[in-house]
Structures are given as C-alpha cells and as structure tokens.
Design a protein around this motif. Sequence first.
Motif, PDB file in Angstrom:
ATOM      1  N   LEU A   1      14.723  39.597   7.489  1.00  0.00           N
ATOM      2  CA  LEU A   1      15.105  39.266   6.286  1.00  0.00           C
ATOM      3  C   LEU A   1      14.170  39.350   5.249  1.00  0.00           C
ATOM      4  O   LEU A   1      14.423  39.596   4.081  1.00  0.00           O
ATOM      5  CB  LEU A   1      15.692  37.623   6.701  1.00  0.00           C
ATOM      6  N   ILE A   2      12.763  39.022   5.711  1.00  0.00           N
ATOM      7  CA  ILE A   2      11.704  38.901   4.794  1.00  0.00           C
ATOM      8  C   ILE A   2      11.557  40.393   4.075  1.00  0.00           C
ATOM      9  O   ILE A   2      11.236  40.577   2.914  1.00  0.00           O
ATOM     10  CB  ILE A   2      10.529  38.461   5.367  1.00  0.00           C
ATOM     11  N   LEU A   3      11.598  41.241   5.044  1.00  0.00           N
ATOM     12  CA  LEU A   3      11.328  42.546   4.516  1.00  0.00           C
ATOM     13  C   LEU A   3      12.807  43.054   3.665  1.00  0.00           C
ATOM     14  O   LEU A   3      12.431  43.868   2.615  1.00  0.00           O
ATOM     15  CB  LEU A   3      11.723  43.582   5.877  1.00  0.00           C
ATOM     16  N   ASN A   4      13.700  42.742   3.954  1.00  0.00           N
ATOM     17  CA  ASN A   4      14.817  42.869   3.019  1.00  0.00           C
ATOM     18  C   ASN A   4      14.651  42.339   1.813  1.00  0.00           C
ATOM     19  O   ASN A   4      15.031  42.891   0.791  1.00  0.00           O
ATOM     20  CB  ASN A   4      16.222  42.540   3.793  1.00  0.00           C
ATOM     21  N   CYS A   5      14.235  41.393   1.565  1.00  0.00           N
ATOM     22  CA  CYS A   5      14.233  40.277   0.346  1.00  0.00           C
ATOM     23  C   CYS A   5      13.089  41.080  -0.403  1.00  0.00           C
ATOM     24  O   CYS A   5      13.163  41.043  -1.616  1.00  0.00           O
ATOM     25  CB  CYS A   5      13.878  38.927   0.866  1.00  0.00           C
ATOM     26  N   ALA A   6      12.024  41.455   0.082  1.00  0.00           N
ATOM     27  CA  ALA A   6      10.963  42.344  -0.503  1.00  0.00           C
ATOM     28  C   ALA A   6      11.500  43.392  -1.097  1.00  0.00           C
ATOM     29  O   ALA A   6      10.834  43.883  -2.228  1.00  0.00           O
ATOM     30  CB  ALA A   6       9.950  42.206   0.481  1.00  0.00           C
ATOM     31  N   TYR A   7      12.169  44.131  -0.326  1.00  0.00           N
ATOM     32  CA  TYR A   7      12.528  45.684  -0.880  1.00  0.00           C
ATOM     33  C   TYR A   7      14.063  45.753  -1.252  1.00  0.00           C
ATOM     34  O   TYR A   7      14.026  46.561  -2.380  1.00  0.00           O
ATOM     35  CB  TYR A   7      12.425  46.717   0.203  1.00  0.00           C
ATOM     36  N   ASN A   8      15.091  45.096  -0.826  1.00  0.00           N
ATOM     37  CA  ASN A   8      16.387  45.473  -1.339  1.00  0.00           C
ATOM     38  C   ASN A   8      16.853  45.451  -2.731  1.00  0.00           C
ATOM     39  O   ASN A   8      17.001  46.300  -3.193  1.00  0.00           O
ATOM     40  CB  ASN A   8      17.209  44.898  -0.406  1.00  0.00           C
ATOM     41  N   ALA A   9      16.513  44.301  -3.260  1.00  0.00           N
ATOM     42  CA  ALA A   9      16.959  43.934  -4.467  1.00  0.00           C
ATOM     43  C   ALA A   9      15.892  45.042  -5.710  1.00  0.00           C
ATOM     44  O   ALA A   9      16.396  45.520  -6.284  1.00  0.00           O
ATOM     45  CB  ALA A   9      16.632  42.452  -4.978  1.00  0.00           C
ATOM     46  N   LEU A  10      14.584  45.101  -5.215  1.00  0.00           N
ATOM     47  CA  LEU A  10      13.804  45.599  -6.214  1.00  0.00           C
ATOM     48  C   LEU A  10      14.313  47.224  -6.251  1.00  0.00           C
ATOM     49  O   LEU A  10      14.170  47.862  -7.268  1.00  0.00           O
ATOM     50  CB  LEU A  10      12.247  45.756  -5.605  1.00  0.00           C
ATOM     51  N   SER A  11      14.353  47.792  -4.984  1.00  0.00           N
ATOM     52  CA  SER A  11      14.873  49.130  -5.002  1.00  0.00           C
ATOM     53  C   SER A  11      16.407  49.663  -5.741  1.00  0.00           C
ATOM     54  O   SER A  11      16.382  50.359  -6.340  1.00  0.00           O
ATOM     55  CB  SER A  11      14.908  49.674  -3.528  1.00  0.00           C
TER      56      SER A  11
END
Length: 298
Positions: free
Chosen positions: A179-189
């Motif tokens: 989840l932390i990986l997704n929170c770090a990348y998904n929205a910004l990407s």
Amino acid sequence: MDIAVMGAGAVGCYYGGMLARAGHDVVLIGRVPHVEAVQRDGLFLDTQTFQAHVPLRASTDAGAVQGAQLVLCCVKSTDTIDAAAEMAPHLAPGAMLLSLQNGVDNASRLQALLGREVAPAVVYVATEMAGPGHVRHHGRGELVIGPSAASESLAKLFAEAGVPVQISDNVMGALWAKLILNCAYNALSAITQLPYGRLVRGEGVEDVMRDIVRECLAVAQAEGVKVPGDSWDAVQQIARTMPTQFSSTAQDLARGKRSEIEHLNGYVLRKGEASGIATPVNRVLHSLVKLLETRQAD
C-alpha cells in the motif's frame, strides 16, 4: 486444477495465463473485447522472458466460476462488492478464494460478503493490457500469501507455473508495505502521466514521496500493523526496477476509467482521520486524482 480468474485485467490475465501455460484449466472472466479476443486467438502472454499464445477459456459471465477449485479475485477494489454478489451463487462449496487486489482490506470485505474464507495475496508485478487479449509483463511477478491449510499447495501450484510465492505470517504488514508503494507512486504517476523512472527525477518529488511514506507508517503504527523492511528503500527500488512502468491509476485515468484511489491514498486518509493522525500529502493527492476523475466524467 480448475481455476477461475474473476477480473481479467492485466493482473488477472498475467497470473491466469501463467497457470494455463502450466497446464491448468483456466477461465478468464472479464469484459467483452478481451473475452472475444481470447476466445478467438487465446491469450497473448508477452513477458520479459517469452512470448506465447496461451489457449484458455474466457467468459463475460461470473457464473463461469462454477466448478472452479481455485478462484483468483482480481477485480478493481471499487468492484469488490459487485463481484462478490455475482460470484456468490456459483461458487463451489470447497473452492479456495485468493484476493489479488490492491489495498489492504479486500480479502476481509470479500470474506464478509461471501461468508467463507478468502485469503489475501500481496502482488508484486508490473503488467498492462497492451490490447484485447494481449497482456504485457514489464517486471517481477511474485506473490506473498499467509499461512493456511492450503498455503503450501498454493505455493507449489504457482511455483510450478513460474510464479514465486512467499508464505508470510505477517500478511497484513506485507499488504501495508505494498500500500505504501502504491500511495507513493500511483497518484503522482496518474496526475503527471509519467512513468516511475521519469517521475522520481522531478524537482521536489523525492521529498513528497518521503512525506507520503512517513504518513503511511504513522497510520500503520496506529493500526497496530508492523510493516516489514525499509519502506523508503522499497520505494526507491521500484523506480530502479520498473523505470518505464506507469501506475495502474495512471492507466485508469488515461482510459477514462474510475481509479482505485479511494482504496490507496484515500484509505490512509480515512484511517488517519479515525486515529487523529494528519495525512496532508495523502489528502492532496487523493483530492487531485478525484478532481481528474470528475473532469473526465464531465
């Protein structure tokens, strides 16, 4: 083994295709264009190590789960409730269910809705649908599952299909790590429509990502979750190992589809509010993605 994949998107097609290639009877349940292409030509499995047309069954009807000994639930988190309702009348009494979804609470949501055990799996794979019936694999592919009566046999099943599986007694921690990986990348990407390698080179982006990680870890701690490993190092590794990958949220927005942001940064935001923990960076990213979704709907 008879296996059904509920939600034949990129993740479902990749794992379903790998299992079918290993000789299992697999049915993919998905949308019309993909189903028609698979029925006509098989699934084109385009991986980093091989390319193959894999013959397997495909259907648009959730009733195709009938008779399956293993059901992989790969629908978007936003579709979990509907998928459970559609599958429920058709599931075999002894069927094993495995949730291969983003977010941390889908297995428990499915379990409550179906009244039967649903095992969570943490998915580490970079894939995309390159066209109807064509799944492209960009990297990785391992799964993390929890200990259960079926975990050893599942690990063997996947391993024989070329999918590494780790059995962990801290699956919730592993789910939060993902989840932390997704929170770090998904929205910004999604907001920038940039791949990971390009994204992390942006001015100030590393500091934003560090703030996201700190907020997520604070909320996880309040939830009593022990997140394994070094979360910041894991975030950095993603850009190095998947530099050309766009997040699933970026892919959703590019195609005018609703994203899973409510179950990523939105989940952290809600849990933080419940625990009295401020998550301002996650809040901003959640709001921006929701605005982009609204713009597309207009």
